[in-house]
Design a protein around this motif. Structure first.
Motif, mmCIF file in Angstrom:
data_model
loop_
_atom_site.group_PDB
_atom_site.id
_atom_site.type_symbol
_atom_site.label_atom_id
_atom_site.label_comp_id
_atom_site.label_asym_id
_atom_site.label_seq_id
_atom_site.Cartn_x
_atom_site.Cartn_y
_atom_site.Cartn_z
ATOM 1 N N THR A 143 0.540 -0.566 -0.017
ATOM 2 C CA THR A 143 0.130 0.061 0.440
ATOM 3 C C THR A 143 1.168 0.965 0.374
ATOM 4 O OG1 THR A 143 -0.228 0.192 2.586
ATOM 5 C CG2 THR A 143 -2.185 -0.510 1.626
ATOM 6 N N ALA A 144 2.573 0.857 -0.367
ATOM 7 C CA ALA A 144 3.236 2.311 0.653
ATOM 8 C C ALA A 144 4.512 1.931 -0.100
ATOM 9 C CB ALA A 144 2.944 2.722 1.676
ATOM 10 N N GLY A 198 2.451 2.114 10.352
ATOM 11 C CA GLY A 198 1.156 1.235 10.792
ATOM 12 C C GLY A 198 0.914 -0.033 10.892
ATOM 13 N N LEU A 199 0.250 -0.487 11.836
ATOM 14 C CA LEU A 199 -0.189 -2.048 11.761
ATOM 15 C C LEU A 199 -0.938 -2.559 11.635
ATOM 16 C CD1 LEU A 199 1.546 -4.759 13.125
ATOM 17 C CD2 LEU A 199 0.792 -4.003 14.912
ATOM 18 N N VAL A 200 -1.467 -3.542 10.633
ATOM 19 C CA VAL A 200 -2.921 -4.154 10.183
ATOM 20 C C VAL A 200 -1.977 -5.520 10.524
ATOM 21 C CG1 VAL A 200 -4.404 -4.510 8.560
ATOM 22 C CG2 VAL A 200 -3.157 -2.057 8.829
ATOM 23 N N ILE A 201 -3.890 -6.427 11.097
ATOM 24 C CA ILE A 201 -2.937 -7.835 11.724
ATOM 25 C C ILE A 201 -4.703 -8.336 10.867
ATOM 26 C CG2 ILE A 201 -3.523 -9.866 12.692
ATOM 27 C CD1 ILE A 201 -1.477 -7.731 14.945
ATOM 28 N N HIS A 245 0.494 -6.498 9.098
ATOM 29 C CA HIS A 245 1.659 -6.230 7.781
ATOM 30 C C HIS A 245 2.245 -4.827 8.480
ATOM 31 C CE1 HIS A 245 -0.555 -7.515 4.886
ATOM 32 N NE2 HIS A 245 -1.536 -8.015 5.250
ATOM 33 N N VAL A 246 3.268 -4.168 7.771
ATOM 34 C CA VAL A 246 3.596 -3.265 8.707
ATOM 35 C C VAL A 246 4.326 -2.236 7.334
ATOM 36 C CG1 VAL A 246 5.166 -2.280 10.544
ATOM 37 C CG2 VAL A 246 5.175 -4.394 10.660
ATOM 38 N N ILE A 247 3.682 -1.354 7.981
ATOM 39 C CA ILE A 247 2.834 -0.235 6.783
ATOM 40 C C ILE A 247 4.160 1.424 7.353
ATOM 41 C CG2 ILE A 247 2.238 1.060 5.096
ATOM 42 C CD1 ILE A 247 0.022 -1.340 5.548
ATOM 43 N N PRO A 248 4.656 1.944 6.435
ATOM 44 C CA PRO A 248 4.894 3.240 6.215
ATOM 45 C C PRO A 248 3.960 4.334 6.403
ATOM 46 C CG PRO A 248 6.647 2.046 5.551
ATOM 47 C CD PRO A 248 5.546 1.556 5.457
ATOM 48 N N LEU A 259 -5.709 -1.811 3.210
ATOM 49 C CA LEU A 259 -5.278 -3.355 2.478
ATOM 50 C C LEU A 259 -5.658 -2.817 1.269
ATOM 51 C CD1 LEU A 259 -4.981 -5.272 4.776
ATOM 52 C CD2 LEU A 259 -3.167 -4.414 4.110
ATOM 53 N N SER A 260 -6.795 -2.339 0.717
ATOM 54 C CA SER A 260 -7.698 -2.722 -0.130
ATOM 55 C C SER A 260 -6.482 -1.458 -1.081
ATOM 56 C CB SER A 260 -9.326 -1.468 -0.376
ATOM 57 O OG SER A 260 -9.467 -0.783 0.219
#
Length: 148
Positions: free
Chosen positions: A33-34, A81-84, A95-98, A107-108
């Motif tokens: 996503t980034a 950010g963190l997404v599970i 998911h670890v995302i800057p 995530l979409s």
């Protein structure tokens, strides 16, 4: 039956790794996503993160924090950010995302990245982990989850 993540960790399928230890690995997602979006994945194939033993779940979160701090420095962002979620692959992963803004956690919005973009982002993250004193966990080759 092996999951896609087991195949990546074993080297059967290609991956770009930033971290490897006895419990987990960190590798680039091919649909970020980034730039710099990675997955923290336990080596053992728990179907979902709540299936992992408490010590494994805690370790995944600890590694995700180290990765997030490295992302902030490597990609010049104020936060990561963190997404599970885990719907796409039945193998626990974080998911670890800057983050440049809140939409980066969606995530979409994930889209395929080129090999060059993935190599550049993972190179920057690996360099930052090395500079931050985490060299013992940065695999010698980006393409391998080997411990040494």
């Amino acid at each position: 039956m092996s999951t896609v993540f087991e195949k990546i960790i074993s080297g059967q399928w290609a991956g770009r790794f930033a971290w490897a230890d006895e419990v987990c690995v960190v590798f680039a997602t091919i649909e970020p996503t980034a730039p710099g979006h990675v997955l923290v994945v336990p080596r053992a194939p728990y179907a979902k993160w709540t299936d992992a033993p408490s010590d494994v779940a805690a370790h995944l979160m600890t590694v995700a924090r180290v990765i997030g701090l490295a992302q902030e420095a490597a990609f010049g962002v104020d936060r990561s950010g963190l997404v599970i979620a885990g719907f796409e692959v039945p193998h626990a992963h974080l998911h670890v995302i800057p983050l440049r803004d809140e939409s980066d956690v969606l995530l979409s919005r994930a889209a395929p990245a080129s090999d060059e973009e993935l190599d550049r982002a993972m190179g920057a993250l690996r360099d930052q982990l090395l500079a931050s004193g985490h060299g013992a966990h940065v695999p010698a080759r980006m393409s391998s989850a080997a411990l040494s």
